[in-house]
Structure formats: C-alpha cells, structure tokens
Design a protein around this motif. Structure first.
Motif, mmCIF file in Angstrom:
data_model
loop_
_atom_site.group_PDB
_atom_site.id
_atom_site.type_symbol
_atom_site.label_atom_id
_atom_site.label_comp_id
_atom_site.label_asym_id
_atom_site.label_seq_id
_atom_site.Cartn_x
_atom_site.Cartn_y
_atom_site.Cartn_z
ATOM 1 N N ASN A 41 0.648 -1.079 0.192
ATOM 2 C CA ASN A 41 0.309 -0.045 0.069
ATOM 3 C C ASN A 41 0.599 1.532 0.396
ATOM 4 O O ASN A 41 0.159 2.512 -0.288
ATOM 5 C CB ASN A 41 -1.101 0.102 0.857
ATOM 6 N N THR A 61 3.268 3.002 -1.983
ATOM 7 C CA THR A 61 3.092 3.688 -2.921
ATOM 8 C C THR A 61 1.821 4.396 -3.163
ATOM 9 O O THR A 61 1.712 5.206 -4.445
ATOM 10 C CB THR A 61 4.502 3.003 -3.530
ATOM 11 N N HIS A 62 0.798 3.633 -2.876
ATOM 12 C CA HIS A 62 -0.181 4.308 -3.501
ATOM 13 C C HIS A 62 -1.359 5.348 -2.202
ATOM 14 O O HIS A 62 -2.451 6.130 -3.023
ATOM 15 C CB HIS A 62 -1.361 3.028 -3.599
ATOM 16 N N LEU A 63 -0.932 5.001 -0.832
ATOM 17 C CA LEU A 63 -1.526 5.690 -0.156
ATOM 18 C C LEU A 63 -0.601 6.756 1.449
ATOM 19 O O LEU A 63 0.578 5.269 1.628
ATOM 20 C CB LEU A 63 -3.213 5.587 0.537
ATOM 21 N N THR A 106 0.986 7.138 -11.795
ATOM 22 C CA THR A 106 0.810 5.427 -10.798
ATOM 23 C C THR A 106 0.097 5.943 -8.940
ATOM 24 O O THR A 106 -1.125 5.349 -8.387
ATOM 25 C CB THR A 106 1.627 4.814 -9.719
ATOM 26 N N LEU A 107 -0.845 7.579 -9.360
ATOM 27 C CA LEU A 107 -1.248 7.605 -8.392
ATOM 28 C C LEU A 107 -2.809 7.927 -8.224
ATOM 29 O O LEU A 107 -3.035 8.185 -9.678
ATOM 30 C CB LEU A 107 -1.288 8.743 -7.478
ATOM 31 N N LEU A 108 -3.411 6.931 -7.380
ATOM 32 C CA LEU A 108 -4.850 7.633 -8.296
ATOM 33 C C LEU A 108 -5.583 9.475 -8.374
ATOM 34 O O LEU A 108 -4.802 9.917 -7.123
ATOM 35 C CB LEU A 108 -5.702 6.861 -7.319
ATOM 36 N N HIS A 143 -6.086 12.398 0.961
ATOM 37 C CA HIS A 143 -6.326 11.403 1.819
ATOM 38 C C HIS A 143 -7.467 10.999 2.943
ATOM 39 O O HIS A 143 -8.416 10.236 2.640
ATOM 40 C CB HIS A 143 -5.105 10.417 1.881
ATOM 41 N N GLN A 181 -9.726 3.491 -0.681
ATOM 42 C CA GLN A 181 -8.988 2.477 -1.965
ATOM 43 C C GLN A 181 -9.417 1.372 -1.695
ATOM 44 O O GLN A 181 -9.228 0.954 -0.265
ATOM 45 C CB GLN A 181 -7.431 3.007 -1.469
ATOM 46 N N VAL A 188 -2.630 -3.412 -7.198
ATOM 47 C CA VAL A 188 -3.135 -2.306 -7.602
ATOM 48 C C VAL A 188 -4.477 -1.120 -6.971
ATOM 49 O O VAL A 188 -5.080 -2.302 -7.932
ATOM 50 C CB VAL A 188 -2.609 -2.449 -9.022
ATOM 51 N N TRP A 226 -6.849 -2.927 3.106
ATOM 52 C CA TRP A 226 -5.560 -3.115 2.171
ATOM 53 C C TRP A 226 -5.113 -1.610 3.093
ATOM 54 O O TRP A 226 -3.774 -1.668 3.151
ATOM 55 C CB TRP A 226 -6.419 -1.772 0.918
#
Lengths: 431, 431
Positions: free
Chosen positions: A158, A160-162, A294-296, A344, B186, B197, B252
């Motif tokens: 998780n 690098t995504h949030l 790559t970020l949402l 976020h 997410q 992802v 997640w």
C-alpha cells in the motif's frame, strides 16, 4: 528584506518568516497571539488594541482573534487573511516601512508590544482536536521495514499508493521545552521465549522521530472530502515535531492495531507556526513528484514540486556533556505532501477542524547520519557516539534532544526555532 | 421505585437510570444539560434556574454547569457530585418524593422544564478531546483472528496481558440518528493479483461494531498514571456505540499502523450518558475475573466482577422492509473493564481530560447470532437473512441499524436508548 529592528543573521525568525504563536508575556499568565521576529515576540493583542492594524482594513472586524489563548480563530479566517496579516507585519518591520508611525517611530508601543523572546513563555499554539501521524518518510519506512521484515519486503504494497497514517494522541502534544518523562509499560524482555510473558518496566528503548507537522486552518464538513487542488488552502502552517517513541513498548503492543502506549506519553512541537506562504520560496521536489501517474486521481497534485527544501538536524546533549549533532536530514525526504495527506484523510468524508495536527512521519535520508530516529541510525547494533565519548543505542535519562530546521540563507532564514525535550527518569510504580 | 410521572414499563430511562445528556429544546438551537426519564427530558438549565436544586446545597455553587453546551464541566465535578445529583433527581421524581413542591406539585415548572423526548434534539453530550477504541471483546478478537490467521494463531500473544487499543477519530463521533454516508476509498479488488494495485470505489464491505464506550470525568496530569483502584472514579458514565467500519478499505490500509480511513468517517453514540452508579446493580463477571493473577499488578482490580450484565441487540431494517434483530449479545463478553482500560492508557503517563471517550471493542458472544459485526456473523460466506427475505453480507444503502442495550427488568430498566444510523449512498468523486 532589511528591517529597522536588529535581527541576528542566524535567526530562524527573519523578516522573511513571521511565524505565529501563543505566548504569555513575562509575569502574566494569560495567553495571547504573537509573531516571532529576530529575538523578539510581537504581542498581537497589545498591537491590535493599540491601533497597530489601523492600516489593514481587512482585519479590523476580526481583531479579537489575537486576544485568545489559541490561534484557532485566527486560523479559521482562512489563507487570504493570514497572507494579508503576514505581509502587513513584514511591511511594518521593513527598514523602508510605509507605516513608520505604527511601530518604528512609536517607542511607547515598542515597549508594550515588542517583548524579548527570552522573557515570554511559549505554548502549544492551537487547541488540537485530533492529531494524526502519517508515515510519509519513505526512507524511514524502508529502514524500519528492513529491520522488521528484511529488504525484500521492507515496504508494504500500500505504501506507494496512499499516505499510511494512524490516529495519535492529541492531549499529550506539548510545547518545546517541556520535560519528557520516560514512560513505564509492558515489555517483552525475551521475545524468543515461550510462552511470551511481558515484564513491567521503564522503557529501555526511548527514541525520537524527526518530523514536520501541519496545522489545519479551514474546516470541512462531515461527508465532504477536501479535493486535492483545494487542500493546500486548508493548511495553516507547519511546525517541527519530535514524536517520542518507546520502541520496546511498541514492539509488544502494536499488533494488530498499531502503536498506542508507545506514542501517547508525549509529542513535542515548536511553538511558532510557519505559514505555507513563508515556505513557498523553498518549494522543491520530494522523493517522487506529487503528480505521478501511478497515484489515484484524488491524490494527484497539479504541482510536481510538492516538498520543501528545509535542512533539518538532530542534536543530543547528555547531562553535563557537550552537544552532538547526530543527524542531518532534509524535508525533501517525503513521498507525500501535506495537501496529499489532507486529501487522503478526508476522502472518506472525515471532517477536519481548525487546529487538527498532521504529522509527516519520520524524515530520514538515505545515507548514514541522515536518519531521523536512533532505531534507524544504530540499527540495533552500532551505537551513536556523543562528543564526550559516551555511547547511545537509545536515549538515557538526562539527555536533551534538540531538533532544528531552517530554510534559506543567512539573514533570510525561515526556520522553526529549537524543538527541545529533556528526558526525566521514569516514576516508580509498585508492581 | 415508583414515580409520580408516568413512565412506560419498557422505557430504558426508568427512575433507576437517570442518564445525563445535552439537548436543544424544540424551536431552540441553544444546548443545555438534561436528564432523560421515561418519555421526557428534564431541562436542567431551566430546572436549576427555577430553584429546582434548592434542596441540594452541594450543587448550589455549580449550577452554571447545566447551562453549557456540553457535560464536560459537570463531569469534571467528580463522581460524588454526580451521585448526589442523580439521587436528588430520583428523589424529586419518586412517588413519595420528600420535595413535592419542587416539581411534582409545580405545574409551571413541569411545563417549562419537562419536555417530551420526541420534541427535543439530542447532541453528542461531551466535547471529546481524544477518542480511543479498545479491543477488549475477546470473542470478536478471536473470530476476526480466525478469519485472518486461522484458529491456532487467532489471538496475538499480547492479548491476554493488556487491553489492545488504537487511537481513533474524535471529530466524526456523531449522535444517534445522524445519517451515515458510505465512504469512498482505496480498495484492493483482487488481493491475489500481482502487483497489488488498488482501485478507487465506494466501500463495498460497510460493517458495524457493537460496543459500549465510557466518557472520562476526572482528568490526570501528564506524567501521572491513574492507579487501577482509583480508575473507576475517573469515569463519568457509559453510552452505546456503533463503530462503523469499512472492511475493504481497512484490509488494504491497515498494515503496519492500524485502521485509519476505515474508521474515521463516522462513529455513532447514544446521546444519554448512563452513570456507573446506575449500572452498579448489574455488576457481573466478565470473560475472566478482573483480578486474575496472570495480569501485571497495575491492571489487577480488587473486584473480581468487572463487567456488567447488559443484554445487547443489533437490529437491521432495509429500505421499505421490516426490522430484523440479527444478533443478541451481552456486555459480559469483555476481557477488560473500563477501569483497566484507563489504567493501561495512562500507565505511560498519558493525560486524560474530561470528555475523552474509551470504546470497549466489539462485543460478540461465542454462539451463532451473538456476533457484534457482520464480518463475524457472515464469516464472508453465510449471508444474513432479513425479515423480507433479502440477504446481506454487509450493509447496503438505505439500511438502518439500531443497537440497543438494557439492563434490569420491566419497569426498572437501565438502558441507553436506540443507537441509530441509516446508510446513505457514497458521494460521486471524479476519478
């Protein structure tokens, strides 16, 4: 920018800064708003009531915000007002001030409102409703991950995504200078033994965490996320933060719901809030651009440069010893910005209030002596050497830790002032 | 105890209860303190200013606490005062009241101060400084542990030694009746895929958690733990709580620092605070005695009976459907008491303030249909059947959840009233 006031060239509070805080003047217990400039605090309550803001019509109907024990009401006025007030105060202090009668040539008001910093008491500047600590220091997360899980699985998928975060404890956030009592708690003395039975003892692995933290200004209602493009304007300003951590208590307690007692005994912040506008000239690239694909989308910023170039350092002084700077880092060592954290945090509809505090996570570099915690720097093996030859794996009683952070160049520094805490021995508990 | 006021036999607010809350009377937006009795709220601000407390000298100098928008100041007066006020109000309402002139025979004050519950607005009763959610429901921790790690490693080794907890979000605690907006976030749609992802979507696994929660009354200073034998007197009273949980967001995000966005969008509490004195007759054994010798001394209570016998239930009604009670539990299903939670919370020196909220953790029984969450009851496999035949793995938009809890017997119930929340659809976010 030159000032008619004598400001030491190495002061973190140059005319380019103008941070806001809450002080008690000497011999007075009441709390009022102030700004710091050089070696002085300007008492904004006295300044306002003496007509100091007469040349700034926009603030006239809000002067009461400066006579309150927190900055919450001032913060809630929003960024355009903060910007006007800061620029006005800069104009009042400029050598070529357009308003010399306000303060430069007003000896009486200087005497009443311009107070030596050494004679005022600083306080936590805001009523903190909720304090959230993020984990955006990628190098720190990686270093700690290696210690716990090895290099191949150091970062969770998780990461690098949030911006990973946990709710932390607001009540024990204290202002720089407050002594830190070593906590007692449950510790697993021998993790390899079976069954696992904890002992009760003073923390033996007391650590620091070098962080920045942002105060929220503009609130959002429950159910209404703050869009990423508006998030920056919801942030009042930034302080330096030491998120004291009891590593042995944490190791035993934190699975499965995260750190709790390991963090709740104290968090130290600098008392002067540096506005984002003051940091704007130091905007720089973080560890990755804020608009990476790559970020949402709800986390993707327009600006790629989403960090600030602020050199940071950690200094430790043992009782009777000499100061040792054990680490140099930089605020560019973050993967996420405060606007991303806020976007976020609120994407679920979570409501934020003025005074809410967002910690960045520990800011570590990649090289040796750039770590933001003892845990990373010693790696559990290599003690830190202090100036007098004594060694540290973790903090000992009597140690004083000072965090510092200053952007800019001599004469124009934008800094936070010292973030200081001295370790007191644990209290005795019958057990 | 009989009252001159007509109190329905099935009311949670019998004369044996007298819970405290904050209301706005009909057509008035200001907030004042009140107690609930039967189908009425007694406006304590009006009652006090009309001489209602004239027969209780101890409270005379503190009458201002009832004319405030929270119960914090009243709570801070301490347990002996709460006890006197509650007993005095019971005496005022007794059929054989020694003070008939105060209210029983005072039609004017009844008209002014005794308000139908259906006509008042309830509010979160305290200014919550920090909200901590514990995990003391052993059966819940076990059930969830089995789902994640299998039966052999369901409980972590720390579980039987300390009340596991995490800091949670204070700003989004709302009063019963507030609609609950389904959060976006997410979600890892396919946990088995590589690389992992996430997608951005409305939560698809929206769940409840059936909990009790305690409000702190008496504060402790930073650095000074509350000893276990004094902890009960630091607790003001108890409410029923639904700790809404987004299970897919949680799965997640939660490693390694615990639940964050999965919990921060809303937590619902009942607005009437039931004092510990009102619950005292229902003291019962929890899952293990509070004084078991395997506990470290700072957690060992004098009283072995450290839980309360409070039957609890969860009711779900789909839009246009009929109510279905899906679960029956009991507050005895806890391994740790609120005094133990407070003693553990403060053992590091963490300071607590009046209004701090301590959640118990989810209260599940061991048998089928006693679970305190959908996650446990469906086990990810067995849908819950509602009265109209529709099935639920998790909550759908339009569903209304009501938690209830009442101790005692008909005519003398000590209960919390309904803890209600209806699910609204997620807002649309461009992504």
């Amino acid at each position: 920018m030159a000032s008619w006031l004598q400001i030491p060239k190495n002061s973190p509070f140059s005319l380019a800064n103008i941070p806001f805080g809450i002080i008690s003047p000497a011999k007075v217990s009441s709390r009022v708003a102030a700004i710091a400039i050089g070696d002085y605090a300007l008492n904004l309550s006295v300044f306002a009531s003496s007509g100091g803001f007469a040349q700034l019509p926009a603030i006239q109907q809000h002067l009461g915000v400066f006579n309150q024990p927190t900055l919450n009401a001032f913060a809630a006025l929003g960024r355009p007002v903060h910007r006007q007030v800061r620029e006005y105060i800069q104009n009042v202090f400029r050598a070529d001030t357009p308003f010399p009668q306000v303060l430069k040539d007003n000896a009486a008001l200087q005497k009443d409102a311009l107070l030596p910093l050494s004679e005022v008491t600083n306080h936590v500047p805001m009523q903190i409703g909720d304090y959230t600590d993020f984990y955006a220091g990628l190098n720190h997360a990686y270093n700690v991950g290696v210690l716990f899980r090895g290099p191949d699985n150091a970062l969770q998928p998780n990461y690098t995504h949030l911006p990973v975060a946990y709710h932390s404890r607001a009540s024990s956030v204290v202002a720089s200078g407050t002594p830190i009592r070593r906590p007692n708690g449950q510790i697993l003395a021998n993790p390899a033994a079976t069954p696992k039975v904890p002992t009760f003892a003073p923390c033996k692995k007391l650590d620091i965490e070098l962080e920045l933290a942002a105060f929220v200004s503009t609130p959002n209602d429950l159910g209404n996320p703050v869009p990423i493009d508006q998030a920056e304007d919801h942030i009042f300003g930034v302080v330096l933060m030491n998120d004291w951590s009891a590593r042995d208590i944490q190791a035993w307690e934190y699975i499965p719901l995260g750190p709790f007692n390991a963090k709740n005994f104290a968090t130290t912040i600098t008392p002067w809030v540096v506005l984002l506008d003051a940091l704007e000239p130091f905007r720089a690239s973080g560890l990755e651009p804020g608009n990476r694909e790559t970020l949402l989308p709800y986390l993707r910023e327009k600006k790629a440069q989403n960090a600030y170039n602020i050199p940071l350092e950690v200094e430790v002084t043992n009782e009777g010893g000499k100061p040792t700077v054990i680490s140099h880092s930089n605020a560019t060592n973050l993967l996420y910005s405060f606007p991303q954290m806020l976007a976020h945090h609120t994407i679920t509809g979570c409501n934020m209030n003025p005074g809410d505090l967002l910690g960045s996570g520990t800011i570590s570099g990649k090289e040796s002596k750039t770590e933001g915690s003892f845990l990373e720097q010693t790696n559990g093996k290599n003690p830190i050497k202090l100036a007098d030859g004594s060694e540290r794996m973790f903090l000992e009683d009597g140690d004083t830790v000072i965090l510092r952070g200053m952007a800019g160049t001599e004469g124009n520094y934008v800094g936070f002032g010292d973030c200081v805490g001295k370790i007191l021995p644990a209290i005795k508990i019958d057990s």
